[in-house]
Design a protein around this motif. Structure first.
Motif, PDB file in Angstrom:
ATOM      1  N   TYR A  18     -72.655  81.172 -25.015  1.00 30.20           N
ATOM      2  CA  TYR A  18     -72.226  79.849 -24.540  1.00 30.20           C
ATOM      3  C   TYR A  18     -71.882  79.903 -23.050  1.00 30.20           C
ATOM      4  CZ  TYR A  18     -71.429  78.133 -29.388  1.00 30.20           C
ATOM      5  OH  TYR A  18     -71.550  77.729 -30.690  1.00 30.20           O
ATOM      6  N   VAL A  78     -78.870  68.670 -32.076  1.00 32.62           N
ATOM      7  CA  VAL A  78     -78.708  70.030 -31.567  1.00 32.62           C
ATOM      8  C   VAL A  78     -79.560  70.926 -32.467  1.00 32.62           C
ATOM      9  CG1 VAL A  78     -76.585  70.534 -32.878  1.00 32.62           C
ATOM     10  CG2 VAL A  78     -77.069  71.790 -30.803  1.00 32.62           C
ATOM     11  N   CYS A  79     -80.395  71.714 -31.849  1.00 29.27           N
ATOM     12  CA  CYS A  79     -81.308  72.603 -32.586  1.00 29.27           C
ATOM     13  C   CYS A  79     -82.163  71.816 -33.585  1.00 29.27           C
ATOM     14  CB  CYS A  79     -80.540  73.705 -33.301  1.00 29.27           C
ATOM     15  SG  CYS A  79     -79.575  74.743 -32.206  1.00 29.27           S
ATOM     16  N   ARG A  95     -72.194  73.256 -35.576  1.00 32.74           N
ATOM     17  CA  ARG A  95     -73.157  72.411 -34.856  1.00 32.74           C
ATOM     18  C   ARG A  95     -72.455  71.498 -33.853  1.00 32.74           C
ATOM     19  NH1 ARG A  95     -77.972  74.839 -35.171  1.00 32.74           N
ATOM     20  NH2 ARG A  95     -78.664  75.060 -37.298  1.00 32.74           N
ATOM     21  N   ASP A  98     -71.787  73.607 -30.901  1.00 30.51           N
ATOM     22  CA  ASP A  98     -73.056  73.767 -30.182  1.00 30.51           C
ATOM     23  C   ASP A  98     -73.382  72.524 -29.357  1.00 30.51           C
ATOM     24  OD1 ASP A  98     -73.445  76.274 -31.318  1.00 30.51           O
ATOM     25  OD2 ASP A  98     -74.871  75.556 -32.824  1.00 30.51           O
ATOM     26  N   LYS A  99     -73.169  71.363 -29.939  1.00 27.66           N
ATOM     27  CA  LYS A  99     -73.469  70.099 -29.255  1.00 27.66           C
ATOM     28  C   LYS A  99     -72.591  69.932 -28.018  1.00 27.66           C
ATOM     29  CE  LYS A  99     -75.121  65.923 -28.701  1.00 27.66           C
ATOM     30  NZ  LYS A  99     -76.375  65.783 -27.987  1.00 27.66           N
ATOM     31  N   ASP A 102     -73.831  72.215 -25.355  1.00 25.37           N
ATOM     32  CA  ASP A 102     -75.069  71.647 -24.795  1.00 25.37           C
ATOM     33  C   ASP A 102     -74.767  70.545 -23.789  1.00 25.37           C
ATOM     34  OD1 ASP A 102     -76.735  73.304 -26.211  1.00 25.37           O
ATOM     35  OD2 ASP A 102     -77.475  71.768 -27.594  1.00 25.37           O
TER      36      ASP A 102
END
Length: 116
Positions: A18, A78-79, A95, A98-99, A102
């Motif tokens: 990250y 995301v992904c 997730r 992750d978002k 991002d």
């Protein structure tokens, strides 16, 4: 049903990825920390402790002191997966993180990322 392998992966190992991702885009580690603290309610010291202990994602989110109620406002892809459509709660938390990372890497303002 078998657990997804990300659940047993240490947060510290992904955290490094990250930080690398956002630094390549001109952001800083402190902003990654702010996003994680906002999402989970960990203090900086508690976050540092979790990373040093190589806590896995399952325990990291289970032990989160105060998950932010505004995390449900986080939507989008995301992904290749829509965050809001992820059924399994732990996978949705991962997730969501992750978002947020991002969005940080894409240069979005912190106020927008943190849904302030």
């Amino acid at each position: 049903m078998a657990k997804h392998r990300i659940y047993s992966t240490s947060v510290a190992s992904v955290y490094r990825l990250y930080v690398s991702k956002v630094e390549r885009k001109g952001r800083i580690q402190a902003e990654v920390d702010a996003v994680i603290r906002w999402l989970t309610g960990y203090s900086q010291q508690a976050l540092d402790d979790q990373l040093a202990r190589n806590t896995n994602f399952e325990d990291f989110f289970a032990q989160a002191p105060e998950p932010n109620p505004s995390r449900s406002l986080i939507t989008g892809m995301v992904c290749g997966v829509r965050v809001e459509e992820v059924e399994e709660p732990l996978m949705r938390e991962i997730r969501t993180l992750d978002k947020l990372v991002d969005e940080l890497a894409k240069g979005r303002k912190m106020e927008k990322i943190l849904r302030a």
